[in-house]
Write a protein that holds these residues in place. Structure first.
Motif, PDB file in Angstrom:
ATOM      1  N   LEU A  96       0.833  -1.202   0.000  1.00  0.00           N
ATOM      2  CA  LEU A  96       0.000   0.000   0.000  1.00  0.00           C
ATOM      3  C   LEU A  96       0.867   1.250   0.000  1.00  0.00           C
ATOM      4  O   LEU A  96       1.942   1.280   0.601  1.00  0.00           O
ATOM      5  N   ARG A  97       0.387   2.284  -0.664  1.00  0.00           N
ATOM      6  CA  ARG A  97       1.013   3.596  -0.559  1.00  0.00           C
ATOM      7  C   ARG A  97      -0.079   4.638  -0.367  1.00  0.00           C
ATOM      8  O   ARG A  97      -1.207   4.473  -0.840  1.00  0.00           O
ATOM      9  N   ASP A  98       0.249   5.688   0.332  1.00  0.00           N
ATOM     10  CA  ASP A  98      -0.728   6.713   0.684  1.00  0.00           C
ATOM     11  C   ASP A  98      -0.979   7.662  -0.490  1.00  0.00           C
ATOM     12  O   ASP A  98      -0.054   7.980  -1.248  1.00  0.00           O
ATOM     13  N   LEU A  99      -2.223   8.110  -0.617  1.00  0.00           N
ATOM     14  CA  LEU A  99      -2.584   9.085  -1.633  1.00  0.00           C
ATOM     15  C   LEU A  99      -3.460  10.141  -0.973  1.00  0.00           C
ATOM     16  O   LEU A  99      -4.520   9.814  -0.408  1.00  0.00           O
ATOM     17  N   ASN A 100      -3.014  11.371  -1.009  1.00  0.00           N
ATOM     18  CA  ASN A 100      -3.774  12.525  -0.514  1.00  0.00           C
ATOM     19  C   ASN A 100      -4.168  12.441   0.958  1.00  0.00           C
ATOM     20  O   ASN A 100      -5.154  13.040   1.366  1.00  0.00           O
ATOM     21  N   GLN A 101      -3.471  11.692   1.750  1.00  0.00           N
ATOM     22  CA  GLN A 101      -3.763  11.527   3.178  1.00  0.00           C
ATOM     23  C   GLN A 101      -5.236  11.190   3.427  1.00  0.00           C
ATOM     24  O   GLN A 101      -5.823  11.606   4.412  1.00  0.00           O
ATOM     25  N   ALA A 102      -5.806  10.404   2.501  1.00  0.00           N
ATOM     26  CA  ALA A 102      -7.204   9.985   2.629  1.00  0.00           C
ATOM     27  C   ALA A 102      -7.399   8.531   2.245  1.00  0.00           C
ATOM     28  O   ALA A 102      -8.371   7.909   2.664  1.00  0.00           O
ATOM     29  N   GLU A 103      -6.497   8.000   1.431  1.00  0.00           N
ATOM     30  CA  GLU A 103      -6.667   6.644   0.926  1.00  0.00           C
ATOM     31  C   GLU A 103      -5.327   5.959   0.761  1.00  0.00           C
ATOM     32  O   GLU A 103      -4.292   6.596   0.641  1.00  0.00           O
ATOM     33  N   LYS A 104      -5.400   4.631   0.747  1.00  0.00           N
ATOM     34  CA  LYS A 104      -4.230   3.812   0.442  1.00  0.00           C
ATOM     35  C   LYS A 104      -4.541   3.130  -0.886  1.00  0.00           C
ATOM     36  O   LYS A 104      -5.657   2.632  -1.105  1.00  0.00           O
ATOM     37  N   ILE A 105      -3.547   3.106  -1.758  1.00  0.00           N
ATOM     38  CA  ILE A 105      -3.732   2.510  -3.080  1.00  0.00           C
ATOM     39  C   ILE A 105      -2.709   1.406  -3.297  1.00  0.00           C
ATOM     40  O   ILE A 105      -1.656   1.379  -2.661  1.00  0.00           O
TER      41      ILE A 105
END
Length: 176
Positions: A96-105
């Motif tokens: 997983l990597r963080d995107l926009n401090q709202a989701e993990k992708i």
């Protein structure tokens, strides 16, 4: 001025309205017996009813087990073609990597079918989704806006979003 086209339109209006009302109230689903409905998947008409187990109101069809950095979280997939195609890839272990401090992708091994999917979606905290343009699993731990190309796959149980916020790895498998 010739008023006959207007008179014809005025006479046709009530009939058109009656036809619309009758069409909207008609149940065009084929009759089914209890025995045959138990062996078939839910119809699209049935999938629009909210399920009691999901706060987002999305109907769920398949229980899955999500493990975030070794900690289990119950989750469910909805009964959409995209979610069924995702389930066919299970089990998966993804970084997983963080995107926009709202989701993990996370990148998926192959593209999923988006047949019949809406143009986009407004995800809820705890949702599992497929972002078709980038072929990624998107999991939400904070509120995020509507996104074109996003297809909701399912939802994690309470507590999953909090664990997701700090997770680096996700394992997804069919629940026993």
């Amino acid at each position: 001025m010739n008023l006959s086209p207007l008179r014809a339109l005025a006479r046709a209006g009530p009939a058109a309205a009656l036809l619309l009302v009758m069409t909207a109230c008609a149940d065009d689903s084929p009759p089914s017996s209890a025995a045959s409905s138990a062996s078939r998947p839910a119809s699209p008409r049935a999938s629009t009813a909210p399920a009691a187990t999901t706060p987002s109101g999305r109907n769920t069809a398949m229980d899955i087990r999500v493990t975030l950095d070794g900690r289990p979280v119950a989750a469910t997939l909805n009964d959409s073609p995209t979610a069924r195609d995702f389930a066919a890839q299970l089990p998966l272990t993804l970084s997983l990597r963080d995107l926009n401090q709202a989701e993990k992708i996370a990148d998926l091994p192959r593209k999923l079918s988006t047949s019949g999917a809406l143009e986009g979606a407004d995800p809820d905290v705890g949702d599992l989704a497929y972002y078709a343009p980038w072929n990624q699993l998107a999991t939400y731990y904070r509120d995020a806006p509507y996104a074109t190309g996003l297809v909701i796959l399912g939802h994690m149980a309470d507590g999953g979003a909090e664990q997701l916020a700090t997770a680096d790895e996700i394992n997804i498998e069919a629940a026993p």
